[in-house]
Design an enzyme around this catalytic site. Sequence first.
Site, PDB file in Angstrom:
ATOM      1  N   TYR A 167      20.940   9.097   5.821  1.00  0.00           N
ATOM      2  CA  TYR A 167      21.223  10.131   4.823  1.00  0.00           C
ATOM      3  C   TYR A 167      21.370   9.496   3.437  1.00  0.00           C
ATOM      4  CZ  TYR A 167      23.804  13.972   2.537  1.00  0.00           C
ATOM      5  OH  TYR A 167      24.232  14.968   1.688  1.00  0.00           O
ATOM      6  N   ARG A 226      24.119  29.629   2.769  1.00  0.00           N
ATOM      7  CA  ARG A 226      25.555  29.421   2.980  1.00  0.00           C
ATOM      8  C   ARG A 226      26.003  28.238   2.132  1.00  0.00           C
ATOM      9  NH1 ARG A 226      26.733  26.341   8.738  1.00  0.00           N
ATOM     10  NH2 ARG A 226      25.533  24.451   8.314  1.00  0.00           N
ATOM     11  N   GLY A 244      17.995  26.353   0.793  1.00  0.00           N
ATOM     12  CA  GLY A 244      19.246  26.242   1.545  1.00  0.00           C
ATOM     13  C   GLY A 244      20.353  27.094   0.951  1.00  0.00           C
ATOM     14  N   ALA A 245      19.989  28.287   0.470  1.00  0.00           N
ATOM     15  CA  ALA A 245      20.953  29.126  -0.245  1.00  0.00           C
ATOM     16  C   ALA A 245      21.626  30.155   0.657  1.00  0.00           C
ATOM     17  CB  ALA A 245      20.271  29.836  -1.417  1.00  0.00           C
ATOM     18  N   ASP A 285      11.199  26.825   5.410  1.00  0.00           N
ATOM     19  CA  ASP A 285      11.521  25.565   6.086  1.00  0.00           C
ATOM     20  C   ASP A 285      10.996  24.441   5.202  1.00  0.00           C
ATOM     21  OD1 ASP A 285      11.751  23.300   7.646  1.00  0.00           O
ATOM     22  OD2 ASP A 285      10.819  24.170   9.427  1.00  0.00           O
ATOM     23  N   SER A 297      23.477  12.910  -3.615  1.00  0.00           N
ATOM     24  CA  SER A 297      24.800  12.647  -3.044  1.00  0.00           C
ATOM     25  C   SER A 297      25.292  11.318  -3.589  1.00  0.00           C
ATOM     26  CB  SER A 297      24.725  12.584  -1.514  1.00  0.00           C
ATOM     27  OG  SER A 297      25.936  12.079  -0.967  1.00  0.00           O
ATOM     28  N   ALA A 341      18.006   8.602   2.188  1.00  0.00           N
ATOM     29  CA  ALA A 341      17.270   9.786   1.736  1.00  0.00           C
ATOM     30  C   ALA A 341      17.756  10.242   0.367  1.00  0.00           C
ATOM     31  CB  ALA A 341      17.421  10.909   2.757  1.00  0.00           C
TER      32      ALA A 341
END
Length: 248
Positions: free
Chosen positions: A152, A13, A10-11, A60, A139, A155
């Site tokens: 979320y 942005r 996921g680099a 992906d 998170s 997860a």
Amino acid sequence: MTKKVAFITGAGRGIGREIAQKLAHKGFAIVVTDVHLENANETVSRIAEIGGEAVSVLCDVTKLESVENAVQNAVEKFGKIDVLINNAGWDKIEPFLKSDPSTWELILNINLMGQIHTCKTILPLMIENGYGKVVNIASDSGRVGSSGEAVYSAAKGGVIAFTKTLAREMARHKININSIAPGPADTPLFKEIGEYNEGIATALVKAIPFRRLAQPSDIANAVAFLASDEAEYITGQTLSVNGGLAMV
């Protein structure tokens, strides 16, 4: 290859791009992976501008085969992977009872299964090479919960537990595995999901003791520390980077 090689998901942005640029500045060769290759290419261009070395790879994380192909491409380019940064993530803020099972599946696949896929594929390479560091982006919602983010949060709580267990299993191989738990950050994703409540950013800023959202650089600085040899004796930990919003 004398440089350490970092594989970052996921680099393309946001936080992932900032992590990639930070580690490139620190001398790492960067494998910039993203499901949107054009975004990954832009990150590579920015790294080149600062004299860094990087390659973009389509990945992906929800599909194990895609992860395996991305890792193979990375190893063909650089010969090894020293550091794995599991950054790829996605969320849709909405009340749980109004959410849809298809959304649950996507959130779990990206945020939890994606990290399982990369670790399953890359950890054996690290064991073979006798070196490795993994930084999983969790998170604070996975530690204290967050309204509108039930699945979320589940997860990310899974990511934290996964990190601790892998840290125990990989310690005998001298592989460090830790997680970063960001609070609300000023990213493109936050702007997208913030549509659920236009006042959410204002309310959060008031609740954060430092009176601002995290910047991607705040997260990247913490990741860079855990990816460095200065964190050699740290493993199985979850570091909150949240401006004091939650103190756990």
